[in-house]
Design a protein around this motif. Structure first.
Motif, PDB file in Angstrom:
ATOM      1  N   TYR A  20      -1.073  -6.425  -8.519  1.00 23.16           N
ATOM      2  CA  TYR A  20       0.504  -6.521  -8.401  1.00 23.16           C
ATOM      3  C   TYR A  20       1.062  -4.983  -8.434  1.00 23.16           C
ATOM      4  N   PHE A  21       0.362  -4.076  -8.828  1.00 21.88           N
ATOM      5  CA  PHE A  21       0.934  -2.704  -8.899  1.00 21.88           C
ATOM      6  C   PHE A  21       0.900  -2.219  -7.382  1.00 21.88           C
ATOM      7  N   VAL A  22      -0.194  -2.572  -6.860  1.00 22.19           N
ATOM      8  CA  VAL A  22      -0.056  -2.057  -5.400  1.00 22.19           C
ATOM      9  C   VAL A  22       0.877  -2.846  -4.401  1.00 22.19           C
ATOM     10  N   ALA A  23       1.232  -4.068  -4.945  1.00 22.58           N
ATOM     11  CA  ALA A  23       2.373  -4.670  -4.165  1.00 22.58           C
ATOM     12  C   ALA A  23       3.474  -4.194  -4.406  1.00 22.58           C
ATOM     13  N   VAL A  24       3.624  -3.677  -5.681  1.00 20.83           N
ATOM     14  CA  VAL A  24       5.180  -3.026  -5.986  1.00 20.83           C
ATOM     15  C   VAL A  24       5.122  -1.717  -5.321  1.00 20.83           C
ATOM     16  N   LEU A  25       4.124  -0.957  -5.438  1.00 17.90           N
ATOM     17  CA  LEU A  25       4.136   0.237  -4.602  1.00 17.90           C
ATOM     18  C   LEU A  25       4.271   0.405  -3.415  1.00 17.90           C
TER      19      LEU A  25
END
Length: 256
Positions: free
Chosen positions: A59-64
């Protein structure tokens, strides 16, 4: 001088600064949650903690991806236009995060006797199919008429499928976490499970609001910003429910 350049770029770019603020806020929330889950997994080495850590890492990579590509567009006045790529790659990573979140749901809330046969396989396959079509869409292969290429954003029918599958997984998490809230013996555990329930609700609402923004018209609608606020709230509820910080325990009176 730098501020004057940025001001000119802001005037040229079609991306409003508020969009970067909304995405940047969510990025900070998920970065904090991911780092803490990594620490927790290192200390426990449990499968459930690992799956939860992998889920929120994705999820973090997606938002990043969304934030970095949109920021690039903004700072270059849309001369480098890669925000669409960021959207589709972001969807891909969020789908993978959904898979690991469901693995966590089964690890925590299901025992061997209560697990629904092949449900885990269905969740994995359903999200995998979406990832596969997204990868085709990202690389713009013209041999996939189902995707109606060439295009700009994720096609409506693929987006609908994504929303349905994701909502199904979050709905299971909500039901199981709410049932655990009712059965919990302490205020702290009840509060933790309730926060997890809230996180699942907010995650479902994120898809609803992004869906509304997708079909509400051109540009950035109010639903876009509501979706990102909801995403941040989902992250905050997840942080409280999964990490059970000391201040939360104190608010609920320790183990009472």
């Amino acid at each position: 001088m730098i501020s004057e350049i940025l001001l000119i770029q802001q005037e040229v770019s079609e991306i409003p600064p508020l969009a970067l603020i909304a995405e940047g806020t969510a990025l900070l929330v998920y970065a904090y949650l991911t780092l803490n889950l990594m620490s927790k997994w290192r200390s426990t080495r449990k499968d459930a903690t690992r799956n939860l850590f992998l889920s929120f890492t994705l999820y973090f990579v997606a938002v990043l991806m969304l934030f970095s590509t949109k920021t690039t567009n903004f700072l270059t006045g849309d001369e480098i236009d890669i925000s669409t790529l960021g959207i589709n790659v972001g969807y891909t990573f969020s789908l993978l995060g959904n898979v690991f979140l469901y693995y966590f749901t089964e690890d925590i809330f299901f025992d061997e006797d209560s697990r629904i046969p092949y449900l885990k396989d269905f969740i994995t396959l359903a999200n995998g199919v979406t990832v596969g079509f997204l990868l085709i869409f990202i690389f713009q292969l013209q041999s996939a008429p189902f995707l109606e290429l060439p295009g700009i954003y994720i096609p409506p029918h693929l987006l609908i499928w994504h929303v349905v599958v994701s909502t199904f997984g979050f709905l299971i998490l909500f039901v199981k976490a709410f049932q655990a809230t009712i059965r919990a013996n302490t205020r702290v555990s009840r509060g933790g499970f309730l926060m997890i329930s809230f996180s699942a609700i907010f995650e479902m609402l994120v898809f609803v609001f992004f869906f509304a923004d997708r079909f509400a018209g051109a540009g950035y609608t109010i639903w876009y910003f509501v979706a990102w606020v909801t995403a941040s709230l989902a992250g905050l509820c997840s942080m409280i429910g999964y990490l059970m910080p000391s201040w939360f325990r104190r608010v609920l009176g320790g183990n009472s």
